[in-house]
Scaffold this motif. Structure first.
Motif, PDB file in Angstrom:
ATOM      1  N   UNK A  47     -43.280-117.450  41.133  1.00  0.00           N
ATOM      2  CA  UNK A  47     -42.943-118.705  40.866  1.00  0.00           C
ATOM      3  C   UNK A  47     -42.857-118.862  39.228  1.00  0.00           C
ATOM      4  N   UNK A  48     -43.340-117.962  38.439  1.00  0.00           N
ATOM      5  CA  UNK A  48     -43.066-118.128  37.099  1.00  0.00           C
ATOM      6  C   UNK A  48     -41.495-118.446  36.477  1.00  0.00           C
ATOM      7  N   UNK A  49     -41.527-119.675  35.561  1.00  0.00           N
ATOM      8  CA  UNK A  49     -40.432-119.595  35.263  1.00  0.00           C
ATOM      9  C   UNK A  49     -39.555-118.753  34.695  1.00  0.00           C
ATOM     10  N   UNK A  50     -38.147-118.403  34.650  1.00  0.00           N
ATOM     11  CA  UNK A  50     -37.266-117.502  34.206  1.00  0.00           C
ATOM     12  C   UNK A  50     -37.590-116.931  32.934  1.00  0.00           C
ATOM     13  N   UNK A  51     -37.583-118.635  31.840  1.00  0.00           N
ATOM     14  CA  UNK A  51     -37.468-117.916  30.384  1.00  0.00           C
ATOM     15  C   UNK A  51     -39.050-116.911  29.878  1.00  0.00           C
ATOM     16  N   UNK A  52     -39.689-116.826  31.192  1.00  0.00           N
ATOM     17  CA  UNK A  52     -41.679-116.075  30.576  1.00  0.00           C
ATOM     18  C   UNK A  52     -41.313-115.769  31.322  1.00  0.00           C
ATOM     19  N   UNK A  53     -40.297-114.901  33.056  1.00  0.00           N
ATOM     20  CA  UNK A  53     -40.469-113.715  33.100  1.00  0.00           C
ATOM     21  C   UNK A  53     -39.198-113.206  32.039  1.00  0.00           C
ATOM     22  N   UNK A  54     -38.235-113.089  31.408  1.00  0.00           N
ATOM     23  CA  UNK A  54     -37.588-112.904  30.325  1.00  0.00           C
ATOM     24  C   UNK A  54     -38.242-112.317  29.448  1.00  0.00           C
ATOM     25  N   UNK A  55     -39.217-113.118  28.594  1.00  0.00           N
ATOM     26  CA  UNK A  55     -40.051-112.614  27.695  1.00  0.00           C
ATOM     27  C   UNK A  55     -41.047-111.549  28.031  1.00  0.00           C
ATOM     28  N   UNK A  56     -41.292-111.885  29.386  1.00  0.00           N
ATOM     29  CA  UNK A  56     -42.371-110.339  30.439  1.00  0.00           C
ATOM     30  C   UNK A  56     -41.903-109.231  30.215  1.00  0.00           C
ATOM     31  N   UNK A  58     -38.870-108.680  28.508  1.00  0.00           N
ATOM     32  CA  UNK A  58     -38.585-107.558  27.178  1.00  0.00           C
ATOM     33  C   UNK A  58     -39.829-107.095  26.232  1.00  0.00           C
ATOM     34  N   UNK A  59     -40.507-106.787  26.487  1.00  0.00           N
ATOM     35  CA  UNK A  59     -41.836-106.577  25.753  1.00  0.00           C
ATOM     36  C   UNK A  59     -42.018-104.980  26.775  1.00  0.00           C
ATOM     37  N   UNK A  60     -40.954-105.123  28.084  1.00  0.00           N
ATOM     38  CA  UNK A  60     -41.331-103.210  28.870  1.00  0.00           C
ATOM     39  C   UNK A  60     -40.518-102.373  28.180  1.00  0.00           C
ATOM     40  N   UNK A  61     -41.127-101.199  27.842  1.00  0.00           N
ATOM     41  CA  UNK A  61     -39.587-100.296  27.603  1.00  0.00           C
ATOM     42  C   UNK A  61     -38.390-100.186  28.077  1.00  0.00           C
ATOM     43  N   UNK A  62     -37.498-100.439  27.860  1.00  0.00           N
ATOM     44  CA  UNK A  62     -36.427-100.238  28.416  1.00  0.00           C
ATOM     45  C   UNK A  62     -36.211 -99.037  29.977  1.00  0.00           C
ATOM     46  N   UNK A  63     -37.279 -98.160  29.313  1.00  0.00           N
ATOM     47  CA  UNK A  63     -37.098 -96.848  31.114  1.00  0.00           C
ATOM     48  C   UNK A  63     -37.182 -97.651  31.899  1.00  0.00           C
ATOM     49  N   UNK A  64     -38.224 -98.870  32.110  1.00  0.00           N
ATOM     50  CA  UNK A  64     -39.290 -98.569  32.977  1.00  0.00           C
ATOM     51  C   UNK A  64     -37.626-100.078  33.526  1.00  0.00           C
ATOM     52  N   UNK A  79     -33.016-109.772  34.839  1.00  0.00           N
ATOM     53  CA  UNK A  79     -32.729-108.329  34.058  1.00  0.00           C
ATOM     54  C   UNK A  79     -31.094-108.167  33.421  1.00  0.00           C
ATOM     55  N   UNK A  80     -30.955-109.382  33.840  1.00  0.00           N
ATOM     56  CA  UNK A  80     -29.137-109.352  33.437  1.00  0.00           C
ATOM     57  C   UNK A  80     -28.809-110.056  32.373  1.00  0.00           C
ATOM     58  N   UNK A  81     -30.597-111.007  32.356  1.00  0.00           N
ATOM     59  CA  UNK A  81     -30.169-111.535  30.716  1.00  0.00           C
ATOM     60  C   UNK A  81     -29.961-110.388  28.867  1.00  0.00           C
ATOM     61  N   UNK A  82     -28.528-111.296  28.456  1.00  0.00           N
ATOM     62  CA  UNK A  82     -28.935-110.515  27.263  1.00  0.00           C
ATOM     63  C   UNK A  82     -30.047-109.767  26.429  1.00  0.00           C
ATOM     64  N   UNK A  83     -30.421-111.228  26.297  1.00  0.00           N
ATOM     65  CA  UNK A  83     -31.953-111.290  25.375  1.00  0.00           C
ATOM     66  C   UNK A  83     -33.114-110.074  25.531  1.00  0.00           C
ATOM     67  N   UNK A  84     -33.073-109.766  26.958  1.00  0.00           N
ATOM     68  CA  UNK A  84     -33.953-108.534  27.157  1.00  0.00           C
ATOM     69  C   UNK A  84     -33.646-107.434  25.890  1.00  0.00           C
ATOM     70  N   UNK A  85     -31.950-107.372  26.527  1.00  0.00           N
ATOM     71  CA  UNK A  85     -31.502-105.579  25.793  1.00  0.00           C
ATOM     72  C   UNK A  85     -31.383-105.857  24.381  1.00  0.00           C
ATOM     73  N   UNK A  86     -31.070-106.905  24.321  1.00  0.00           N
ATOM     74  CA  UNK A  86     -31.009-106.574  22.476  1.00  0.00           C
ATOM     75  C   UNK A  86     -32.375-106.539  22.027  1.00  0.00           C
ATOM     76  N   UNK A  87     -33.036-107.019  22.971  1.00  0.00           N
ATOM     77  CA  UNK A  87     -34.780-106.553  22.131  1.00  0.00           C
ATOM     78  C   UNK A  87     -35.071-105.123  21.998  1.00  0.00           C
ATOM     79  N   UNK A  88     -34.885-104.751  23.580  1.00  0.00           N
ATOM     80  CA  UNK A  88     -35.426-103.666  23.239  1.00  0.00           C
ATOM     81  C   UNK A  88     -34.072-102.315  22.373  1.00  0.00           C
ATOM     82  N   UNK A  89     -32.892-102.580  22.341  1.00  0.00           N
ATOM     83  CA  UNK A  89     -32.072-101.698  21.792  1.00  0.00           C
ATOM     84  C   UNK A  89     -32.627-102.339  20.024  1.00  0.00           C
ATOM     85  N   UNK A  90     -33.320-103.254  19.820  1.00  0.00           N
ATOM     86  CA  UNK A  90     -33.899-103.926  18.157  1.00  0.00           C
ATOM     87  C   UNK A  90     -35.152-103.155  18.190  1.00  0.00           C
ATOM     88  N   UNK A  91     -35.857-102.901  18.775  1.00  0.00           N
ATOM     89  CA  UNK A  91     -37.830-102.633  19.095  1.00  0.00           C
ATOM     90  C   UNK A  91     -37.622-101.089  19.326  1.00  0.00           C
TER      91      UNK A  91
END
Length: 504
Positions: A47-56, A58-64, A79-91
């Motif tokens: 029930x967490x808001x989607x924006x919170x789950x996106x932030x969570x 985004x902090x996980x390793x891309x392999x997971x 997990x189809x949100x581009x913001x998540x994958x942009x952050x993994x590519x950057x970090x």
């Protein structure tokens, strides 16, 4: 991810069972308390808001993240949100370019991660090409929206202070389509088709599929003149030394036959230890008629060692060019006596004879300052410190004496010692006895010859080859090298042993 799976009760259907549990009748017994508490936690997670789950996420390793998408439909959609994958590519890969450029041409950040960055992550870092005795230094990096293999070349001889030169050998990208493209960058006709093969661990190979792009209209003569200008910054007519002309021509013939079809083996930079005399790493140094070469300086207890990353027909890449005994500091005399090669030879050869006796009789403990100008201390930082203290009290020949302390002391090369650099530091911090590796053509009759290691500062050192009466000046590589450091000293030393076996 395991916690999420447990809370959602993932089973073989790979679907969230949340609705199934809500449809079950309430048993109303105390034995169901644990399950109800789990449902409460489970409901709070989903029930967490989607924006919170996106932030969570985004902090996980891309392999997971692919496994996390199997938990439930909601996770998969988020997990189809581009913001998540942009952050993994950057970090994870340090991408600094605006990834939205890729999205404009129809390539998502998720595709970039899954098809380019993640599959080729194992080739990022430093590598040594198998080019016979010449070796080399390749740095594979994420550069903009590409993965590029840069060959590092020393400055033109003898400008050891100049920055390294870089030449692209290959690149990998998804710029023109949603498929990965490997391109060879060798030659003068622009990018063309290439291939990369990864088989053994810490090893990969490149292949050019269009070697005609490496040819020039003027044939081999034009190719040689162009190569000579790039490699040495001069024409053959500018090189008057006949032996140097032969060495240059030999290198061109040998290296050009590969046509960028090479095998690379991973190399590491050494981790720094508290007892190290200075920051270990890569240096470029002068090697007479062979020009500038790249060495790796590392510390091993009471020893400092310089290993060749680039080499020549006499001493090939991978060999231990310098071996310095940090337990044998040398006190330099005054400037007048420093100009005497006989005085320097007396100091260094005395230590060399002492070191040879200890090798022949390892059970006999060293007798401290057995030779004039030498101080023997214990291994490691403590031994070096005690040697320095004793050295400061040991006068040397001449009107004045200077100690091998960390304070700067005057330095001048002895008369008769040849150097490619007339401009060299005129003060030094410490000097030590060491040996340098010399050999005949084809690495025949190799032997270690005594010399003097001179530490000028954190970024410069030198070595006086007594037998050759020549001086090599080394300057640190200041390029930032990512994915380059060994995870521990054991891994680094294993890499050094393997490197030496490649060319032995």
């Amino acid at each position: 991810m395991a916690v999420c799976a447990r809370l959602c009760g993932v089973g073989q259907s790979r679907r969230c069972r949340r609705r199934q549990r809500h449809n079950q009748q309430d048993q109303g017994s105390d034995s169901d308390m644990d399950e109800e508490e789990g449902d409460v936690a489970h409901e709070s997670l989903l029930d967490l808001p989607p924006e919170i789950l996106v932030e969570v996420f985004s902090s996980l390793p891309g392999t997971e993240l692919p496994n996390l998408a199997l938990v439930c439909k909601k996770f998969r959609q988020i997990l189809n949100t581009e913001t998540i994958w942009r952050r993994r590519c950057t970090e994870e890969f340090g991408m600094r370019e605006d990834l939205r450029k890729m999205e404009v041409v129809g390539v998502s950040s998720r595709e970039l991660y899954a098809k380019l960055l993640h599959p080729y992550r194992h080739i990022l870092g430093l590598w040594q090409p198998d080019i016979g005795p010449y070796g080399g230094l390749l740095n594979v990096v994420v550069d903009g929206l590409f993965i590029i293999g840069w060959m590092y070349l020393p400055p033109h001889d003898p400008r050891v202070e100049d920055p390294m030169r870089r030449r692209p050998l290959f690149r990998i990208h998804m710029w023109e389509s949603n498929k990965v493209a490997v391109e060879c960058m060798y030659g003068h006709k622009g990018p063309h088709k290439g291939d990369i093969q990864t088989g053994k661990k810490d090893e990969f190979s490149t292949k050019c599929n269009q070697t005609d792009h490496h040819r020039m209209p003027g044939g081999r003569q034009e190719e040689f003149r162009t190569w000579l200008e790039e490699e040495w910054g001069r024409t053959l007519e500018d090189i008057f030394h006949e032996h140097m002309q032969e060495l240059i021509l030999m290198k061109f013939i040998y290296t050009s036959q590969y046509d960028n079809c090479l095998t690379y083996r991973r190399i590491y930079l050494p981790p720094r230890m508290p007892s190290d005399l200075l920051q270990p790493g890569l240096f470029k140094g002068t090697y007479g008629s062979h020009g500038l070469e790249i060495v790796m300086l590392s510390f091993h207890g009471p020893c400092a060692r310089a290993t060749k990353l680039t080499g020549d027909p006499n001493v090939p890449a991978g060999q231990l060019t310098l071996d310095v005994d940090l337990n044998r500091p040398v006190c330099l005399p005054d400037l007048v006596h420093q100009r005497s090669i006989e005085e320097l030879s007396r100091l260094v050869l005395g230590m060399h004879e002492e070191a040879q006796r200890e090798v022949q009789n390892p059970d006999v403990a060293p007798q401290g300052a057995a030779s004039e100008g030498a101080v023997a201390g214990g291994a490691g930082a403590a031994g070096l410190e005690s040697a320095m203290e004793a050295q400061s009290e040991s006068p040397q020949p001449g009107p004045s004496s200077s100690s091998a302390s960390s304070e700067a002391q005057p330095f001048v090369l002895p008369l008769g010692v040849m150097t490619r650099n007339e401009v060299y530091p005129r003060t030094c911090k410490m000097c030590f006895y060491g040996t340098g590796l010399i050999a005949g053509h084809g690495f025949t009759s190799p032997e270690r010859t005594p010399g003097l290691f001179v530490l000028f500062d954190e970024d410069h050192f030198g070595f006086i080859w007594l037998e050759l009466k020549s001086f090599s000046l080394y300057s640190r590589l200041t390029d930032r090298l990512a994915h380059a450091y060994a995870p521990d000293m054991e891994r680094f030393e294993a890499m050094l042993r393997n490197m030496q076996s490649w060319t032995s």
